[in-house]
Each structure stands twice: as structure tokens, then as C-alpha cells.
Scaffold this active site. Sequence first.
Site, PDB file in Angstrom:
ATOM      1  CG  ASN A 214      -0.190  -0.131   2.492  1.00  0.00           C
ATOM      2  OD1 ASN A 214       0.541   0.767   2.866  1.00  0.00           O
ATOM      3  ND2 ASN A 214      -0.327  -1.258   3.183  1.00  0.00           N
ATOM      4  CE  LYS A 294       7.843 -12.475 -14.627  1.00  0.00           C
ATOM      5  NZ  LYS A 294       8.582 -11.988 -15.782  1.00  0.00           N
ATOM      6  CG  PHE A 330      -2.447   5.929  13.246  1.00  0.00           C
ATOM      7  CD1 PHE A 330      -1.766   5.718  14.433  1.00  0.00           C
ATOM      8  CD2 PHE A 330      -2.317   7.153  12.607  1.00  0.00           C
ATOM      9  CE1 PHE A 330      -0.963   6.708  14.978  1.00  0.00           C
ATOM     10  CE2 PHE A 330      -1.509   8.152  13.145  1.00  0.00           C
ATOM     11  CZ  PHE A 330      -0.833   7.933  14.321  1.00  0.00           C
ATOM     12  CE  LYS A 344     -11.054   0.835  10.998  1.00  0.00           C
ATOM     13  NZ  LYS A 344     -10.281   1.531   9.977  1.00  0.00           N
ATOM     14  CE  LYS A 348      -9.328  -3.276  14.207  1.00  0.00           C
ATOM     15  NZ  LYS A 348      -8.336  -3.309  13.152  1.00  0.00           N
TER      16      LYS A 348
HETATM   17  N1  CTP Z   1      -3.960  -3.150  11.979  1.00  0.00           N
HETATM   18  C1  CTP Z   1      -3.276  -4.248  12.459  1.00  0.00           C
HETATM   19  N2  CTP Z   1      -3.345  -5.431  11.775  1.00  0.00           N
HETATM   20  C2  CTP Z   1      -4.082  -5.561  10.655  1.00  0.00           C
HETATM   21  C3  CTP Z   1      -4.789  -4.434  10.165  1.00  0.00           C
HETATM   22  C4  CTP Z   1      -4.697  -3.234  10.853  1.00  0.00           C
HETATM   23  O1  CTP Z   1      -2.619  -4.160  13.483  1.00  0.00           O
HETATM   24  N3  CTP Z   1      -4.114  -6.697  10.016  1.00  0.00           N
HETATM   25  C5  CTP Z   1      -3.899  -1.896  12.749  1.00  0.00           C
HETATM   26  C6  CTP Z   1      -3.221  -0.731  12.063  1.00  0.00           C
HETATM   27  O2  CTP Z   1      -1.849  -0.659  12.381  1.00  0.00           O
HETATM   28  C7  CTP Z   1      -3.995   0.473  12.609  1.00  0.00           C
HETATM   29  C8  CTP Z   1      -5.367  -0.090  12.923  1.00  0.00           C
HETATM   30  O3  CTP Z   1      -5.226  -1.500  12.932  1.00  0.00           O
HETATM   31  O4  CTP Z   1      -3.449   0.944  13.823  1.00  0.00           O
HETATM   32  C9  CTP Z   1      -6.452   0.252  11.953  1.00  0.00           C
HETATM   33  O5  CTP Z   1      -6.056  -0.068  10.663  1.00  0.00           O
HETATM   34  P1  CTP Z   1      -7.123  -0.105   9.466  1.00  0.00           P
HETATM   35  O6  CTP Z   1      -6.494  -0.720   8.266  1.00  0.00           O
HETATM   36  O7  CTP Z   1      -7.753   1.249   9.307  1.00  0.00           O
HETATM   37  O8  CTP Z   1      -8.193  -1.021  10.151  1.00  0.00           O
HETATM   38  P2  CTP Z   1      -8.965  -2.258   9.736  1.00  0.00           P
HETATM   39  O9  CTP Z   1      -9.371  -2.937  10.980  1.00  0.00           O
HETATM   40  O10 CTP Z   1      -8.215  -3.057   8.737  1.00  0.00           O
HETATM   41  O11 CTP Z   1     -10.252  -1.606   9.155  1.00  0.00           O
HETATM   42  P3  CTP Z   1     -10.872  -1.467   7.697  1.00  0.00           P
HETATM   43  O12 CTP Z   1     -12.104  -2.278   7.783  1.00  0.00           O
HETATM   44  O13 CTP Z   1     -11.170  -0.006   7.601  1.00  0.00           O
HETATM   45  O14 CTP Z   1      -9.864  -1.957   6.726  1.00  0.00           O
END
Ligand code: CTP
Length: 411
Positions: A214, A294, A330, A344, A348
Amino acid sequence: MERQFSNLKGKEIIVGITGGIAAYKTAELVRELSKRGANVHVVMTKNAMEFVTPLTFQTISGNPVVHQMFELFYGSKIGYIALSDIADQMVIVPATANIIGKIANGIADDFLTTMVMAITVPILFVPSMNTKMWESKAVQCNIEKLREMGFEIMEPGTGDLACGTQGKGRLPTIEEILEKMEDIFTRKDLKGEKILVTAGPTMEFIDPIRCITNRASGKMGYAIAKIARRRGAEVVLITGKTYLEPPRNDIKVIEVITANEMREAVLEHYKDCSIIIKTAAVADFRCRTENCQKIKKEDNEETIILELEKNPDIIAELGRIKENRILVGFAAETENIVEYAYDKLKRKNLDLIIANDVSKPGIGFGSEMNEVTIIDKTGYARHIPQKSKDEIADIILDSVKRILRKRKKTF
Ligand code: CTP
């Protein structure tokens, strides 16, 4: 232009230049100090003027350069008294073996050495010389004396030296010198805390040469790591692949590639940390099958299907096992920012969540700037308008500090 967040803003800084080849690099330091909003006064020894001219420094700093013992300025005060009275910090760069020896032994025979005696604010020495000179008993003994006298000393860097040899003795980078100067001005209110920060993107392999990743640059996490260290915390930074320089050399940096590697590193290090800040943009999915070779395209195929499986949610796992550690997440969102982010936080079990609207131009991914909303457990949301990522990092750490303070009051 990048707006700097700096503790040097509005400060009166004296830069003492002595006669070493690295003197030419001091011009860059003076420029950067001015850019950070400091008012810089340059003092040069006679030997320094063999390498660089006062005119250069007068032009960059916008202030007269002092190099004569009995110079009068700022009204009719003798220069070294006038300057030592207004100074907030002094840096001697490069600091030669000669100046180190003179100051360590109380010699005051020119403007610079005399002024050092009259100054009561912190003085930073940035030594630079040939390796054998640096390692000599005389220099090491004098460095020890300076430390005992309360002066700040930077260790020289290692690498190619102007004398054609290699070893310890190089001037640290300008960024390192500035960071040390910022450090001196910073209150160590996070001393005693150990902070784990995750940063950057993770990367999931499709085959040996392709991957899913990303746009995260790692800048926000690196800024938090740097400012937390500046404020006295011990910092472990677990980072995905970025193109950034390590934020400081006194931060433990662990490099990972995939979400699973990040999870392992986090689980290994979180236990002795009191605060965990997860800025990393973790890839939510990885390829179900590992392709060791590949993937070749076939002439009759217009599409290709990749089967993806979910990656572990690292922060959710931490939320379950964190005990009394402070956990900060975040949330990069594009709509209903506060609502989605608060959801969130609750799901979490986080203590704080930092939400940002990644659809806004000029902030977020890759940018030097950010604009965030800090949401706490009660749902209280505080919007922070656009600022540099360093400044946002400082404000986030203030919020963490507030939670720490509240907890200490309750116990
Ligand atoms: N995060 C994490 N492990 C993952 C995905 C996310 O620890 N597999 C953590 C990120 O480091 C961040 C937080 O979760 O602090 C939120 O990340 P985000 O991608 O916005 O959250 P998601 O739960 O993946 O929500 P979404 O449904 O919006 O993708």
C-alpha cells in the site's frame, strides 16, 4: 514548503567554529538552524578562518560574525559577555583536539574559549578529527574531563576521513547534530516509558518478484518514534519497507516485510513496553498459495484470479492481551471518519485512535503534513488541523501522556 516543528524556534544559538576541515559543513548547519527559526550568532577562531570565511556565515545567519577577542557590539558591551548573556544554547562544530584540550584545561585565550567560560546554558561539542587523534590518550582524557564538567559531547561518526584514511572521526550528519540540539531543549517527560511503534506498509508476495502493498510511507510512525525518543522514552520501531533514514541512532529499529513478520516482532517486543502505537498500514490479505516461481501470463488469459486469505489483525490481538499497556491505533478513512474510527477503537479495545481522512489532498500518505482527529475511550474527539507530522506526533504523545498522568493519579 515543509513547515518545521522545532524546539529551536525563537532561540538564540551560538555556533562556535574551530579550525578543522569539517568547518565547511557548518554553513549547512547554520542555514538549517535559521530555517528552524533560530537566531544564529557565529563565533570563529583564527584557525577556522583558514578554512572558511566570516562573510559566508554573516550572509547565512544575518548576524555579525565574531572572531576578535575584544570586539564590541550589542551597544558597548564586550562581545563575549553580550553573547553569553543572550544565548539559549551553544554548539562547537567542528570541535578540534585543540579546542577540546583548551576548554578542558581552563584556557581562555581567544573570543570563543573566553565566552565558553562565561556561558551558563548547555554547550554541545561536535568533535571531528583523524581517528588516531580522536583515540589518543590526551583527547580521550580531555573528553572525559569535559563530560565531568557537564558539557554535552557527540560521538564522531565512522567512515572516510579527509586525511584519506577510514575510521572514527567524521563529523556527524547535520541532521544528527540538529536532532541532538533539539534533544537538549526537550523536556524528558516520557523518561522511564518504553514505547513500541510500528510504521510503514507491509508487503505480501504474489510470486518472487510481485507483491501486494500500500501507499504508506512510514513518515508518521518515524516521526512518533523520533519525538518519543526526544522526550526521553526508550523506543523500539518495527518497520515495514520504507525509503526513510532511521529516525535516530538511539532507537532500536527492527525491519520486517510481511504482516506475519510484523506480528511476530510485535509479540516478541510488546511485553516490556508500557505504550504501543500502531501506525503501520498492515495489508489485510495475503496470497493463499505461495508461488515460488514467477507466474507466467498465458496468451488465452485476459484475467487472472488471485486467492487471498486474511492476515492476522495485530492490533486486535494486542487489544486482548495488553493488560494495562496503553494501546494507540490509527484509522485511515475516507468517509464517516470519527464514527468509523471510534467503532474500531471499541472493537479492538484501544485507548486512543488517531483518525485521518486519506481522501483529503496534501495530507496523509507520503506527505510531510497531516491532519488528524484524536479520539479517546469516552468518544471525545479532538480535531488537529494541518501540521507537520513531527508536530502531530508531539500532540499525539501529549494525549498519551495525559492518560499516563490520569492513571498515576488513580493509583
Ligand atoms: N492493523 C493491524 N493489523 C491488521 C490491520 C490493521 O494491526 N491486520 C492496525 C493498524 O496498524 C492500525 C489499525 O489496525 O493501527 C487500523 O487499521 P485499518 O487498516 O484502518 O483497520 P482495519 O481494521 O483493517 O479496518 P478497515 O475495515 O477499515 O480496513
